[in-house]
Design a protein around this motif. Sequence first.
Motif, PDB file in Angstrom:
ATOM      1  N   THR A   1       0.839  -1.211   0.000  1.00 15.03           N
ATOM      2  CA  THR A   1       0.000   0.000   0.000  1.00 15.03           C
ATOM      3  C   THR A   1       0.867   1.252   0.000  1.00 15.03           C
ATOM      4  OG1 THR A   1      -0.257   0.015   2.406  1.00 15.03           O
ATOM      5  CG2 THR A   1      -1.948  -1.128   1.142  1.00 15.03           C
ATOM      6  N   VAL A   2       1.977   1.227   0.706  1.00 16.31           N
ATOM      7  CA  VAL A   2       2.897   2.368   0.706  1.00 16.31           C
ATOM      8  C   VAL A   2       3.463   2.587  -0.697  1.00 16.31           C
ATOM      9  CG1 VAL A   2       5.125   3.200   1.563  1.00 16.31           C
ATOM     10  CG2 VAL A   2       3.481   2.194   3.149  1.00 16.31           C
ATOM     11  N   ALA A   3       3.699   1.489  -1.420  1.00 13.75           N
ATOM     12  CA  ALA A   3       4.229   1.586  -2.780  1.00 13.75           C
ATOM     13  C   ALA A   3       3.179   2.029  -3.789  1.00 13.75           C
ATOM     14  CB  ALA A   3       4.822   0.245  -3.207  1.00 13.75           C
ATOM     15  N   GLY A   4       1.885   2.010  -3.408  1.00 14.62           N
ATOM     16  CA  GLY A   4       0.843   2.485  -4.301  1.00 14.62           C
ATOM     17  C   GLY A   4      -0.228   1.483  -4.656  1.00 14.62           C
ATOM     18  N   ALA A   5      -0.191   0.294  -4.067  1.00 14.72           N
ATOM     19  CA  ALA A   5      -1.226  -0.714  -4.343  1.00 14.72           C
ATOM     20  C   ALA A   5      -2.547  -0.294  -3.712  1.00 14.72           C
ATOM     21  CB  ALA A   5      -0.799  -2.075  -3.800  1.00 14.72           C
ATOM     22  N   VAL A   6      -3.640  -0.806  -4.257  1.00 15.23           N
ATOM     23  CA  VAL A   6      -4.973  -0.539  -3.735  1.00 15.23           C
ATOM     24  C   VAL A   6      -5.222  -1.458  -2.547  1.00 15.23           C
ATOM     25  CG1 VAL A   6      -7.444  -0.601  -4.245  1.00 15.23           C
ATOM     26  CG2 VAL A   6      -5.815   0.139  -6.006  1.00 15.23           C
ATOM     27  N   ASP A   7      -5.647  -0.880  -1.436  1.00 13.44           N
ATOM     28  CA  ASP A   7      -5.910  -1.664  -0.229  1.00 13.44           C
ATOM     29  C   ASP A   7      -7.383  -2.042  -0.197  1.00 13.44           C
ATOM     30  OD1 ASP A   7      -5.979  -2.868   2.226  1.00 13.44           O
ATOM     31  OD2 ASP A   7      -5.092  -1.184   3.320  1.00 13.44           O
ATOM     32  N   GLY A   8      -7.684  -3.268  -0.579  1.00 12.71           N
ATOM     33  CA  GLY A   8      -9.055  -3.760  -0.586  1.00 12.71           C
ATOM     34  C   GLY A   8      -9.328  -4.718   0.558  1.00 12.71           C
ATOM     35  N   ARG A   9      -8.474  -4.694   1.587  1.00 10.84           N
ATOM     36  CA  ARG A   9      -8.655  -5.605   2.724  1.00 10.84           C
ATOM     37  C   ARG A   9      -9.896  -5.239   3.510  1.00 10.84           C
ATOM     38  NH1 ARG A   9      -2.873  -4.992   5.492  1.00 10.84           N
ATOM     39  NH2 ARG A   9      -3.161  -2.905   4.632  1.00 10.84           N
ATOM     40  N   ARG A  10     -10.494  -6.282   4.138  1.00 11.12           N
ATOM     41  CA  ARG A  10     -11.651  -6.100   5.012  1.00 11.12           C
ATOM     42  C   ARG A  10     -11.279  -6.604   6.396  1.00 11.12           C
ATOM     43  NH1 ARG A  10     -13.544  -9.796   1.710  1.00 11.12           N
ATOM     44  NH2 ARG A  10     -14.424 -10.963   3.422  1.00 11.12           N
ATOM     45  N   HIS A  11     -11.823  -5.968   7.403  1.00  8.08           N
ATOM     46  CA  HIS A  11     -11.650  -6.453   8.764  1.00  8.08           C
ATOM     47  C   HIS A  11     -12.659  -7.567   8.989  1.00  8.08           C
ATOM     48  CE1 HIS A  11      -8.827  -3.390  10.003  1.00  8.08           C
ATOM     49  NE2 HIS A  11      -9.584  -2.502   9.403  1.00  8.08           N
ATOM     50  N   LEU A  12     -12.193  -8.680   9.503  1.00  9.81           N
ATOM     51  CA  LEU A  12     -13.071  -9.811   9.769  1.00  9.81           C
ATOM     52  C   LEU A  12     -13.512  -9.776  11.220  1.00  9.81           C
ATOM     53  CD1 LEU A  12     -11.086 -12.597   7.911  1.00  9.81           C
ATOM     54  CD2 LEU A  12     -12.986 -11.235   7.066  1.00  9.81           C
ATOM     55  N   LYS A  13     -14.762 -10.151  11.453  1.00 11.60           N
ATOM     56  CA  LYS A  13     -15.309 -10.177  12.809  1.00 11.60           C
ATOM     57  C   LYS A  13     -15.487 -11.616  13.259  1.00 11.60           C
ATOM     58  CE  LYS A  13     -17.894  -5.922  12.251  1.00 11.60           C
ATOM     59  NZ  LYS A  13     -19.199  -5.302  12.316  1.00 11.60           N
ATOM     60  N   VAL A  14     -15.271 -11.841  14.527  1.00 12.96           N
ATOM     61  CA  VAL A  14     -15.481 -13.154  15.118  1.00 12.96           C
ATOM     62  C   VAL A  14     -16.969 -13.344  15.360  1.00 12.96           C
ATOM     63  CG1 VAL A  14     -14.980 -14.598  17.105  1.00 12.96           C
ATOM     64  CG2 VAL A  14     -13.224 -13.119  16.165  1.00 12.96           C
ATOM     65  N   THR A  15     -17.493 -14.489  14.992  1.00 13.66           N
ATOM     66  CA  THR A  15     -18.934 -14.727  15.159  1.00 13.66           C
ATOM     67  C   THR A  15     -19.243 -15.730  16.260  1.00 13.66           C
ATOM     68  OG1 THR A  15     -18.862 -16.399  13.431  1.00 13.66           O
ATOM     69  CG2 THR A  15     -19.462 -14.163  12.759  1.00 13.66           C
ATOM     70  N   ASP A  16     -18.248 -16.475  16.713  1.00 14.88           N
ATOM     71  CA  ASP A  16     -18.477 -17.450  17.772  1.00 14.88           C
ATOM     72  C   ASP A  16     -18.260 -16.805  19.141  1.00 14.88           C
ATOM     73  OD1 ASP A  16     -18.979 -19.415  15.939  1.00 14.88           O
ATOM     74  OD2 ASP A  16     -16.900 -20.108  15.879  1.00 14.88           O
ATOM     75  N   SER A  17     -19.187 -17.006  20.059  1.00 11.84           N
ATOM     76  CA  SER A  17     -19.084 -16.373  21.372  1.00 11.84           C
ATOM     77  C   SER A  17     -17.983 -16.983  22.227  1.00 11.84           C
ATOM     78  CB  SER A  17     -20.420 -16.474  22.103  1.00 11.84           C
ATOM     79  OG  SER A  17     -20.750 -17.832  22.302  1.00 11.84           O
ATOM     80  N   ASP A  18     -17.541 -18.201  21.903  1.00 11.51           N
ATOM     81  CA  ASP A  18     -16.479 -18.814  22.693  1.00 11.51           C
ATOM     82  C   ASP A  18     -15.081 -18.569  22.109  1.00 11.51           C
ATOM     83  OD1 ASP A  18     -16.841 -20.397  20.474  1.00 11.51           O
ATOM     84  OD2 ASP A  18     -16.627 -22.286  21.545  1.00 11.51           O
ATOM     85  N   SER A  19     -14.978 -17.651  21.181  1.00 13.42           N
ATOM     86  CA  SER A  19     -13.699 -17.348  20.549  1.00 13.42           C
ATOM     87  C   SER A  19     -12.762 -16.670  21.545  1.00 13.42           C
ATOM     88  CB  SER A  19     -13.922 -16.439  19.345  1.00 13.42           C
ATOM     89  OG  SER A  19     -12.674 -16.018  18.833  1.00 13.42           O
ATOM     90  N   VAL A  20     -11.478 -16.908  21.388  1.00 13.52           N
ATOM     91  CA  VAL A  20     -10.490 -16.260  22.254  1.00 13.52           C
ATOM     92  C   VAL A  20     -10.139 -14.863  21.753  1.00 13.52           C
ATOM     93  CG1 VAL A  20      -9.499 -18.423  23.045  1.00 13.52           C
ATOM     94  CG2 VAL A  20      -8.559 -17.315  21.000  1.00 13.52           C
ATOM     95  N   ILE A  21     -10.600 -14.515  20.587  1.00 10.50           N
ATOM     96  CA  ILE A  21     -10.308 -13.191  20.015  1.00 10.50           C
ATOM     97  C   ILE A  21     -11.270 -12.161  20.582  1.00 10.50           C
ATOM     98  CG2 ILE A  21     -10.165 -11.814  17.927  1.00 10.50           C
ATOM     99  CD1 ILE A  21      -9.431 -14.363  16.452  1.00 10.50           C
TER     100      ILE A  21
END
Length: 77
Positions: free
Chosen positions: A57-77
């Motif tokens: 991205t610093v070099a000029g690439a397009v940043d199309g990343r998405r933030h992922l969300k945890v959906t399980d309530s027992d997740s350690v995240i």
Amino acid sequence: MSVRIENQTCFFITESGEEIRLAADVTILTDSEKSMSAVDLDGQRVYITEAEADALTVAGAVDGRRHLKVTDSDSVI
């Protein structure tokens, strides 16, 4: 490291050899199944680290990343 960047030119190591792209022609995406960043090069997906994605991205690439969300309530995240 699967990518090298020199003067806004990106060199990707793939199964079929080295692919060269201008940074402006690269879009970073998120593979939600693997929870990893990647780029598509002529239909071939190349997985990259977050540090490599940030460098692209610093070099000029397009940043199309998405933030992922945890959906399980027992997740350690």
